[in-house]
Motif scaffolding. Structure first.
Motif, mmCIF file in Angstrom:
data_model
loop_
_atom_site.group_PDB
_atom_site.id
_atom_site.type_symbol
_atom_site.label_atom_id
_atom_site.label_comp_id
_atom_site.label_asym_id
_atom_site.label_seq_id
_atom_site.Cartn_x
_atom_site.Cartn_y
_atom_site.Cartn_z
ATOM 1 N N LYS A 26 24.479 -20.625 16.164
ATOM 2 C CA LYS A 26 25.020 -19.410 15.706
ATOM 3 C C LYS A 26 26.591 -19.896 15.720
ATOM 4 N N GLY A 29 27.227 -23.844 14.050
ATOM 5 C CA GLY A 29 26.354 -24.381 12.881
ATOM 6 C C GLY A 29 25.828 -25.586 13.234
ATOM 7 N N PRO A 34 23.556 -21.525 11.146
ATOM 8 C CA PRO A 34 24.317 -21.112 9.882
ATOM 9 C C PRO A 34 25.727 -21.026 10.070
ATOM 10 N N GLY A 38 27.525 -17.240 8.757
ATOM 11 C CA GLY A 38 26.236 -17.198 8.033
ATOM 12 C C GLY A 38 25.353 -16.332 9.295
ATOM 13 N N THR A 39 25.454 -16.355 10.655
ATOM 14 C CA THR A 39 24.839 -15.404 11.573
ATOM 15 C C THR A 39 24.945 -14.266 11.367
ATOM 16 N N GLY A 42 23.549 -13.068 8.172
ATOM 17 C CA GLY A 42 22.201 -12.996 8.362
ATOM 18 C C GLY A 42 21.692 -11.853 9.187
#
Length: 138
Positions: A26, A29, A34, A38-39, A42
């Motif tokens: 998290k 990466g 991600p 991205g975390t 998401g």
């Protein structure tokens, strides 16, 4: 060295070794994760988790295990991990049942892993770091 202190060290290190890679996914990466952006995205789209709470989850899973390794703020780190994993189990994984998805036949992972993590986290929250720590519980 007392057996209880050695047991607490084993619990701290076990929890840290299992949770830190999830935090590294998290936060950094690593391990195919991600990363922070991205975390946060998401968690928002998948589970409706607000960005501020997603950052807290990242910090708990990345920094909490480091605190456990050294025995610093053990109760706080362990409680944070226990709450984090209990929420993940309830919000995401409970619908998949109890068992892990070892065969690939389920829609996702069940809650058995999370029950173990919550149990270890609560035990450390109650007992603290033990004497084998930078900030030992005496």
């Amino acid at each position: 060295m007392r057996a209880a202190d050695l047991s607490l060290l084993i619990l701290r290190l076990t929890l840290a070794v299992v949770i830190w890679p999830h935090g590294a996914q998290k936060a950094l990466g690593l391990f195919g994760g991600p990363g922070i952006a991205g975390t946060v995205a998401g968690m928002g789209s998948f589970a409706g988790i607000p960005p501020a709470l997603a950052y807290v989850v990242i910090a708990i899973e990345f920094l909490g295990p480091l605190a456990l390794v050294f025995g610093i703020l053990t109760r706080l780190a362990a409680l944070g991990i226990a709450i984090d994993m209990a929420v993940a189990a309830l919000l995401i994984h409970a619908k998949n049942g109890f068992f892990m998805n070892f065969t690939g036949k389920q829609a996702g992972e069940g809650v058995e892993f999370f029950i173990l993590i919550v149990g270890i986290g609560l035990a450390l929250t109650i007992a603290g770091s033990g004497r084998i720590a930078i900030l030992p519980k005496t």
